[in-house]
Design a protein around this motif. Structure first.
Motif, PDB file in Angstrom:
ATOM      1  N   LEU A   1     106.944  27.000  66.553  1.00  0.00           N
ATOM      2  CA  LEU A   1     107.579  25.674  66.870  1.00  0.00           C
ATOM      3  C   LEU A   1     107.217  25.066  68.123  1.00  0.00           C
ATOM      4  O   LEU A   1     107.529  25.817  69.081  1.00  0.00           O
TER       5      LEU A   1
ATOM      6  N   HIS B   1     109.925  19.082  62.997  1.00  0.00           N
ATOM      7  CA  HIS B   1     110.429  20.313  62.620  1.00  0.00           C
ATOM      8  C   HIS B   1     111.783  20.574  62.712  1.00  0.00           C
ATOM      9  O   HIS B   1     112.453  21.510  62.877  1.00  0.00           O
ATOM     10  N   SER B   2     112.543  19.432  62.242  1.00  0.00           N
ATOM     11  CA  SER B   2     114.067  19.513  62.189  1.00  0.00           C
ATOM     12  C   SER B   2     114.516  20.434  61.225  1.00  0.00           C
ATOM     13  O   SER B   2     115.688  21.027  61.567  1.00  0.00           O
TER      14      SER B   2
ATOM     15  N   CYS C   1     110.155  32.564  69.707  1.00  0.00           N
ATOM     16  CA  CYS C   1     109.571  31.874  68.307  1.00  0.00           C
ATOM     17  C   CYS C   1     108.246  32.628  68.010  1.00  0.00           C
ATOM     18  O   CYS C   1     107.189  32.396  68.769  1.00  0.00           O
TER      19      CYS C   1
ATOM     20  N   GLY D   1     110.501  29.083  72.858  1.00  0.00           N
ATOM     21  CA  GLY D   1     109.072  28.752  72.329  1.00  0.00           C
ATOM     22  C   GLY D   1     108.239  29.732  72.763  1.00  0.00           C
ATOM     23  O   GLY D   1     108.412  30.253  73.987  1.00  0.00           O
TER      24      GLY D   1
ATOM     25  N   PHE E   1     110.858  19.963  68.913  1.00  0.00           N
ATOM     26  CA  PHE E   1     111.056  20.388  67.589  1.00  0.00           C
ATOM     27  C   PHE E   1     111.677  19.047  66.820  1.00  0.00           C
ATOM     28  O   PHE E   1     111.585  19.199  65.536  1.00  0.00           O
ATOM     29  N   CYS E   2     112.373  18.198  67.563  1.00  0.00           N
ATOM     30  CA  CYS E   2     113.040  17.231  66.795  1.00  0.00           C
ATOM     31  C   CYS E   2     112.148  16.107  66.158  1.00  0.00           C
ATOM     32  O   CYS E   2     112.577  15.138  65.461  1.00  0.00           O
TER      33      CYS E   2
ATOM     34  N   ASP F   1     105.388  27.289  75.494  1.00  0.00           N
ATOM     35  CA  ASP F   1     106.192  26.200  75.823  1.00  0.00           C
ATOM     36  C   ASP F   1     105.745  25.490  76.987  1.00  0.00           C
ATOM     37  O   ASP F   1     105.666  26.109  78.037  1.00  0.00           O
TER      38      ASP F   1
ATOM     39  N   MET G   1     114.526  24.166  62.021  1.00  0.00           N
ATOM     40  CA  MET G   1     115.207  24.379  63.422  1.00  0.00           C
ATOM     41  C   MET G   1     116.893  24.439  62.870  1.00  0.00           C
ATOM     42  O   MET G   1     117.631  25.157  63.379  1.00  0.00           O
TER      43      MET G   1
ATOM     44  N   HIS H   1     108.266  22.495  71.518  1.00  0.00           N
ATOM     45  CA  HIS H   1     109.347  22.096  72.197  1.00  0.00           C
ATOM     46  C   HIS H   1     109.929  21.008  71.633  1.00  0.00           C
ATOM     47  O   HIS H   1     111.083  21.049  71.788  1.00  0.00           O
TER      48      HIS H   1
ATOM     49  N   HIS I   1     119.386  21.319  74.059  1.00  0.00           N
ATOM     50  CA  HIS I   1     117.829  21.301  73.881  1.00  0.00           C
ATOM     51  C   HIS I   1     117.291  21.191  75.146  1.00  0.00           C
ATOM     52  O   HIS I   1     117.509  19.851  75.728  1.00  0.00           O
TER      53      HIS I   1
END
Length: 344
Positions: A319, A327-328, A315, A283, A323-324, A286, A331, A321, A136
């Motif tokens: 979503l 938006h886990s 994308c 992204g 995402f964690c 991004d 992804m 950058h 990532h």
């Protein structure tokens, strides 16, 4: 012949994520995750847990079943927050640059795979273990460098890297991105930015009670989920995490410039097998990848006319950058699909 390395027991801590799917006797493929900056694996616990869930779910009728996986990730060097077990990666307080992180991650992978530098000829072809890299942000750059070094290693490693999923990858011209331009400007105004900001963070955590610090972080991060709030508070209170993050970011601006990999690393040549099957997920808008940089990579390195090369997706779902943070789930579903194609 080298015996297969005994599978490690599942372990989830602030600095390590290790779990398995399916039957332990069938786990010949390791998914090795490399985080972005700041390099705390705890930001990614929900993503990796959901990835494990989706890889372990029964597939549709008549569709091929996926193999079992070992899924592993750890915090990058200098970001460890378990004060009870200080890591050698803290390097006696010396900040780690991008090259140091590449070597650190490469060492973690070799240790996990039990690779003692013995040649591939000592391992039976049917039992050779496989690795899929997930990177990532700057973790994608580290993953590409590990792939390059793995292919060039002499003697050759006793495992194969068969694929990779690069998520919001900062693999070229990071300083041209909106956030890269801002950071470069700050570094020119405050050359010792990492030290200044880290001292401010230490003062903040010293003066603020834990509850007040948590409230401030929650406000600044716009009410993040609990795992992200916990990780950020631990990061701010860690011995050297803030300084390490900014020191590493400054080195990223200097190091991540032109495309430095050959066609075979990108998976676009067939001169020497195995070629890794790569996915790049970019992204849109991004802030760490300029639109022009992304479009250049897709145009130059993406698949063309059915020829070999990485699959590149931009994308269209908005979503972010990072995402964690929130938006886990979406992804994890996407990455599970990529892994399914890699092992098909």
């Amino acid at each position: 012949m080298i015996q297969a390395k005994q599978k490690m027991a599942p372990e989830i801590t602030p600095d390590i994520f290790l779990t398995t799917t399916g039957s332990p006797s069938d786990q010949n493929t390791t998914i090795f995750f490399i985080s972005g900056n700041p390099g705390l694996i705890s930001y990614y616990h929900p993503f990796l847990s959901l990835l494990s869930k989706y890889l372990d779910e029964p597939k549709e009728e008549n569709s091929p079943s996926l193999p079992s996986f070992q899924i592993y990730g750890c915090s990058l060097g200098g970001f460890e927050i378990n004060e009870q077990q200080p890591s050698p990666s803290q390097n006696n307080g010396i900040d780690l640059d991008l090259e140091d992180q590449i070597c650190f991650v490469q060492g973690k992978l070799a240790a996990l795979m039990g690779d003692e530098g013995k040649g591939k000829d000592t391992v039976d072809a049917g039992t050779r273990r496989k690795v899929i890299l997930i990177g990532h942000s700057v973790g994608a750059y580290i993953a590409m460098e590990i792939l390059r070094r793995h292919r060039e290693a002499k003697p050759e490693s006793a495992f194969d890297i068969v694929g990779g999923a690069m998520l919001f990858p900062t693999v070229k011209d990071i300083a041209a991105s909106p956030s890269g331009q801002k950071l470069t400007t700050l570094l020119s105004i405050i050359p010792r930015l990492a030290l200044v900001v880290s001292l401010f963070a230490r003062l903040l955590t010293f003066l603020f009670p834990a509850s007040l610090l948590r409230s401030v972080v929650r406000l600044v991060m716009d009410d993040p989920p609990v795992h992200a709030l916990d990780a950020t508070c631990a990061f701010l209170k860690s011995r050297g995490g803030v300084r390490q993050a900014l020191h590493m970011a400054a080195d990223e601006m200097r190091t991540i410039t032109s495309d430095r990999w050959t066609d075979d690393v990108w998976g676009a040549a067939s001169a020497r097998e195995p070629i890794a099957k790569l996915f790049f997920y970019f992204g849109r808008n991004d802030h760490w990848v300029a639109d022009q940089t992304r479009d250049d990579i897709v145009a130059v390195r993406g698949q063309k006319g059915g020829q070999a090369g990485p699959t590149m997706v931009v994308c269209e779902e908005g979503l972010p950058h990072a995402f964690c943070l929130k938006h886990s789930d979406v992804m994890a579903r996407k990455v599970a699909g990529m892994i399914g194609q890699i092992v098909a």
